[in-house]
Design a protein around this motif. Structure first.
Motif, PDB file in Angstrom:
ATOM      1  N   PRO A 188     -15.952   3.208   3.075  1.00  0.00           N
ATOM      2  CA  PRO A 188     -15.296   2.686   4.275  1.00  0.00           C
ATOM      3  C   PRO A 188     -14.461   3.791   4.941  1.00  0.00           C
ATOM      4  N   PRO A 189     -14.235   3.681   6.233  1.00  0.00           N
ATOM      5  CA  PRO A 189     -13.496   4.729   6.947  1.00  0.00           C
ATOM      6  C   PRO A 189     -12.116   5.024   6.359  1.00  0.00           C
ATOM      7  N   ASP A 190     -11.469   4.023   5.758  1.00  0.00           N
ATOM      8  CA  ASP A 190     -10.120   4.238   5.235  1.00  0.00           C
ATOM      9  C   ASP A 190     -10.105   4.668   3.764  1.00  0.00           C
ATOM     10  N   ALA A 191     -11.296   4.856   3.185  1.00  0.00           N
ATOM     11  CA  ALA A 191     -11.354   5.263   1.770  1.00  0.00           C
ATOM     12  C   ALA A 191     -11.334   6.775   1.647  1.00  0.00           C
ATOM     13  N   ALA A 192     -10.677   7.268   0.596  1.00  0.00           N
ATOM     14  CA  ALA A 192     -10.584   8.706   0.390  1.00  0.00           C
ATOM     15  C   ALA A 192     -11.872   9.291  -0.158  1.00  0.00           C
ATOM     16  N   ALA A 193     -12.647   8.494  -0.908  1.00  0.00           N
ATOM     17  CA  ALA A 193     -13.866   8.988  -1.536  1.00  0.00           C
ATOM     18  C   ALA A 193     -14.869   7.846  -1.643  1.00  0.00           C
ATOM     19  N   PRO A 194     -16.165   8.155  -1.755  1.00  0.00           N
ATOM     20  CA  PRO A 194     -17.166   7.104  -1.862  1.00  0.00           C
ATOM     21  C   PRO A 194     -17.202   6.471  -3.248  1.00  0.00           C
TER      22      PRO A 194
END
Length: 422
Positions: A188-194
């Motif tokens: 997601p756009p607000d996540a730091a990593a997948p």
């Protein structure tokens, strides 16, 4: 009489609302209990066993043998357009109300005409390659507005060539095949990593599929007439899409795993010849395409397309979309011309997805990405509940037909149910 003549009647009683009148005669592959898959045509509520008619000598394939006793239509397509035409005319003759050859042979008729309800339908062709295009201006504009804004909706190249990518032939499946929810990398756009896990934004794409019936030489190009002659027919196509996987993976090379897990097609291939009465010119193309992509013919079709979604336990489905193939900016002929223009060799059994088919109105959007506006606008289901994207247990069905004078040339349906990851 020409096989497309609206006055033609079969000796079989056929409902005017049937997708399979004598003017259609679409090809498919079927089997019955204890028998091998073989080629037939749909007529009314029956399938006509072409393998049996070939064995009995009622169909002459000019020296070719066991063509219809195959688990795909490829061997017949390889025989070429002239034989496609004569064979369709012969099948039409055998089914006419005023032709006694099959009509008055009760024993053969009983063996050759089988109720559709009693047969199993299979993938109608061996798919040698699958290419998916992005050719609806309305769809591309909606997606562009969604992610880039109104002033930058279409990418600079979109009006100059049909945009496409090579998909996976190995996961093209026939209607009725369950679709496992795919897994992939999600960010997601607000996540730091997948993270890795099941898709949460699973979508359909309403498309038509072009079945290529003749090869082209590596290193060559195709004229408009050559490309048209190579098209054997069309199928309904649903290119299932994992929007959240796609959003993270597509830069810089485009869709990959988000589109590789399943593509569903209808079991019946409606021939290009059967669709001839419904041809029309597509939207005006501005700017004019480069010379190798210009077309003179009416290469679009007045073909209605409806989509519905049935949630688990629902008493009736939700109508999602009703649009028309005529809206496509880039025609199927142009897509094939473009595909071969670099020198790419085309093969018998290649399948070209039209790209999502959307129209200018809100109820003509051909994907949930557009219908729910990327999840921001949930829609209601009959009997309660809402959706933005597909849940496990949802069944998505696409139907399509061209309406003639007192008959319709239809494709049946392509349906698939979403089930949990394997």
């Amino acid at each position: 009489m020409h096989p497309n003549d609206p006055s033609l009647r079969s000796f079989l009683a056929i409902d005017p609302a049937s997708d399979f009148p004598i003017q259609n005669l679409p090809y498919g592959v079927f089997s019955t209990v204890g028998t091998q898959p073989r080629v037939g045509v749909a007529i009314g509520a029956c399938v006509l066993d072409l393998a049996l008619l070939e064995t009995e000598g009622l169909i002459d394939l000019e020296g070719a043998t066991d063509v219809f006793a195959q688990p795909s239509i490829n061997a017949f397509m390889a025989l070429g357009p002239e034989l496609w035409t004569t064979t369709r005319a012969r099948i039409s003759q055998l089914l006419r109300h005023d032709h006694p050859e099959l009509r008055d042979n009760a024993g053969l008729r009983q063996r050759a005409l089988l109720p559709l309800a009693d047969v199993t339908l299979h993938l109608p062709l061996q798919v040698t390659g699958f290419t998916d295009f992005y050719s609806s201006k309305e769809h591309a504009s909606n997606v562009g507005v969604m992610f880039r804004g109104k002033d930058n909706a279409l990418q600079p190249n979109w009006l100059h060539m049909p945009i496409g990518y090579n998909g996976r032939a190995s996961t093209v499946v026939v209607s009725g095949t369950d679709v496992h929810r795919p897994r992939g990398q999600l960010k997601p756009p607000d996540a730091a990593a997948p993270t890795f896990g099941p898709c949460k934004r699973l979508d359909f794409e309403l498309e038509m599929g072009v079945v290529v019936g003749q090869p082209s030489a590596m290193g060559g190009m195709l004229t408009e007439a050559e490309a048209e002659a190579m098209i054997f027919g069309f199928v309904l196509l649903n290119d299932w899409s994992a929007r959240d996987i796609q959003q993270w993976e597509y830069v810089p090379l485009g869709p990959f795993l988000a589109k590789a897990f399943a593509t569903s097609i209808s079991p019946w291939i409606v021939t290009r010849e059967a669709l001839e009465p419904f041809r029309l010119h597509g939207p005006a193309q501005e700017p004019l395409p480069l010379p190798h992509l210009q077309q003179q013919g009416a290469n679009n079709y007045d073909l209605r397309l409806d989509v519905d979604l049935r949630a688990p336990g629902a008493s009736k489905p939700a109508a999602l979309c009703s649009t028309n193939f005529k809206y496509m900016y880039w025609s199927s002929v142009q897509q094939l011309m473009h595909h071969a223009s670099s020198g790419c060799a085309m093969s018998v059994g290649d399948l070209l997805g039209s790209g999502t088919i959307s129209g200018p109105e809100r109820d003509q959007r051909g994907s949930l990405l557009e219908i729910s506006w990327n999840g921001a606008e949930p829609f209601d289901l009959p009997g309660g509940g809402q959706r933005t994207f597909l849940d496990d247990g949802d069944t998505l069905t696409i139907r399509g037909w061209c309406q003639g004078d007192g008959y319709r040339v239809g494709f049946g349906a392509v349906a698939g149910t979403i089930i949990p990851p394997r």
